[in-house]
Design a protein around this motif. Structure first.
Motif, short mmCIF file in Angstrom:
data_model
loop_
_atom_site.label_atom_id
_atom_site.label_comp_id
_atom_site.label_asym_id
_atom_site.label_seq_id
_atom_site.Cartn_x
_atom_site.Cartn_y
_atom_site.Cartn_z
N THR A 34 60.77 1.61 55.32
CA THR A 34 59.91 1.35 56.34
C THR A 34 59.17 0.00 55.91
N ILE A 35 58.87 0.03 54.79
CA ILE A 35 58.16 -1.34 54.29
C ILE A 35 58.86 -2.57 54.26
N SER A 36 59.94 -2.40 53.67
CA SER A 36 60.98 -3.49 53.59
C SER A 36 61.32 -3.91 54.98
N GLN A 37 61.51 -3.09 55.87
CA GLN A 37 61.91 -3.08 57.14
C GLN A 37 60.91 -4.14 58.00
N THR A 38 59.53 -3.49 57.59
CA THR A 38 58.39 -4.25 58.56
C THR A 38 58.00 -5.35 57.72
N LYS A 39 57.65 -5.45 56.36
CA LYS A 39 56.97 -6.35 55.73
C LYS A 39 58.11 -7.47 55.04
N LYS A 40 59.33 -6.97 55.04
CA LYS A 40 60.54 -8.14 54.58
C LYS A 40 60.37 -8.11 52.94
N LEU A 42 59.03 -5.88 49.01
CA LEU A 42 58.45 -4.94 48.46
C LEU A 42 57.45 -5.27 47.31
N GLU A 43 57.19 -6.55 47.36
CA GLU A 43 56.45 -7.15 46.07
C GLU A 43 55.14 -7.94 46.74
N ASN A 44 54.01 -8.18 45.71
CA ASN A 44 52.91 -8.91 45.80
C ASN A 44 52.35 -8.77 47.17
N MET A 45 51.98 -7.07 47.23
CA MET A 45 51.28 -6.69 48.26
C MET A 45 49.85 -5.81 47.79
N THR A 46 49.01 -5.63 48.67
CA THR A 46 47.74 -4.92 48.12
C THR A 46 47.94 -3.55 49.22
N ILE A 47 48.06 -2.29 48.35
CA ILE A 47 48.16 -1.13 49.28
C ILE A 47 47.28 -0.43 49.00
N GLY A 48 46.47 0.04 50.15
CA GLY A 48 45.53 1.02 49.94
C GLY A 48 45.94 2.25 50.25
N LEU A 49 45.77 3.65 49.47
CA LEU A 49 46.03 4.86 49.50
C LEU A 49 44.88 5.69 49.93
N CYS A 50 45.02 6.11 51.11
CA CYS A 50 43.58 6.85 51.47
C CYS A 50 43.84 8.61 51.90
N GLY A 51 42.95 9.29 51.34
CA GLY A 51 42.88 10.71 51.51
C GLY A 51 43.10 11.41 50.45
N ILE A 100 35.85 0.89 54.53
CA ILE A 100 35.48 -0.07 55.46
C ILE A 100 35.42 -1.42 54.71
N GLU A 101 34.94 -1.43 53.23
CA GLU A 101 34.91 -2.56 52.55
C GLU A 101 36.37 -3.25 52.25
N VAL A 102 37.45 -2.49 52.16
CA VAL A 102 38.79 -2.90 51.75
C VAL A 102 39.69 -3.38 53.02
N MET A 103 39.39 -2.91 54.21
CA MET A 103 40.35 -3.15 55.36
C MET A 103 40.94 -4.51 55.32
N ASP A 104 39.97 -5.45 55.15
CA ASP A 104 40.67 -6.83 55.36
C ASP A 104 41.53 -7.34 54.15
N LYS A 105 41.67 -6.66 53.35
CA LYS A 105 42.41 -6.85 51.94
C LYS A 105 43.89 -6.29 52.11
N LEU A 106 44.01 -5.35 52.78
CA LEU A 106 45.30 -4.56 52.59
C LEU A 106 46.42 -5.27 53.47
N ASP A 107 47.55 -5.04 52.89
CA ASP A 107 48.95 -5.33 53.57
C ASP A 107 49.36 -4.13 54.03
N ILE A 108 49.14 -3.09 53.64
CA ILE A 108 49.78 -1.52 53.77
C ILE A 108 48.47 -0.57 53.64
N LEU A 109 48.20 0.19 54.71
CA LEU A 109 47.42 1.36 54.50
C LEU A 109 48.03 2.59 54.60
#
Length: 192
Positions: A34-40, A42-51, A100-109
């Motif tokens: 999903t990531i590779s098809q959408t973002k083209k 798998l590198e140099n991203m900021t990934i937020g993991l929530c929950g 809320i403080e990180v939403m603008d920094k994320l490439d993936i949530l």
């Protein structure tokens, strides 16, 4: 540990489709596709993991795998009771940040549900289950090309109003999951 034990004693092809609260490799393959098809990439991203990062085996597998790709950064967003386990921390440095403080920094949530079945105490589950809920208001500060993933099923951690946002890719994720698992089964059925 049942998957590790099974692979040691089986004489037939074996797929680990989930190992309790530890790993979920087939979901990780789905997430990577999903990531590779959408973002083209798998590198140099900021990934937020929530929950639920403590018991969320999809998160454990994804962090372990994406940490092998160049330049990825991880932001962990969870209640203190559900922080990422030590055995995953060995792959990177973690910290908890307000949603809320990180939403603008994320490439993936990558959203996850708080898993009722992992709690021994119903009161703790009820207290924690609604800690983070993604809605359109929170999405206003997110990047235009950020993507939202979720291994599903969701409970209420993503408001249904977000489903129509073009950044919501969790339904695509389900389709890719079917494709990945079909490919794995076909691979196991290959006659040599």
């Amino acid at each position: 540990g049942s998957a590790e034990l099974a692979k040691e004693v089986t004489l037939v092809p074996f797929i680990n489709a989930g190992d309790g609260g530890h790993q979920h490799p087939t979901q990780t393959l789905t997430d990577l596709l999903t990531i590779s098809q959408t973002k083209k990439t798998l590198e140099n991203m900021t990934i937020g993991l929530c929950g639920d990062l403590k018991f969320g085996r999809t998160v454990h597998s994804l962090v372990k795998t994406l940490s092998k790709f160049k330049g990825n950064k991880f932001i962990f967003i969870s209640p203190v009771e559900l922080v990422i386990p030590e055995y995953i921390k060995m792959y990177l440095n973690d910290h908890n940040i307000e949603f809320i403080e990180v939403m603008d920094k994320l490439d993936i949530l990558y959203m996850t549900r708080v898993q009722r079945e992992r709690f021994f105490n119903e009161a703790d589950y009820v207290r924690l289950k609604d800690t983070y809920i993604l809605d359109n208001k929170k999405m206003k500060t997110a990047k235009e090309d950020m993507i939202i993933l979720h291994p599903l099923p969701r409970v209420n951690e993503i408001a249904t109003e977000v489903d129509t946002d073009p950044r919501a890719k969790y339904f695509n994720q389900v389709k890719f999951g079917m494709i990945i698992r079909m490919a794995l089964i076909l691979k196991l059925l290959e006659v040599k």
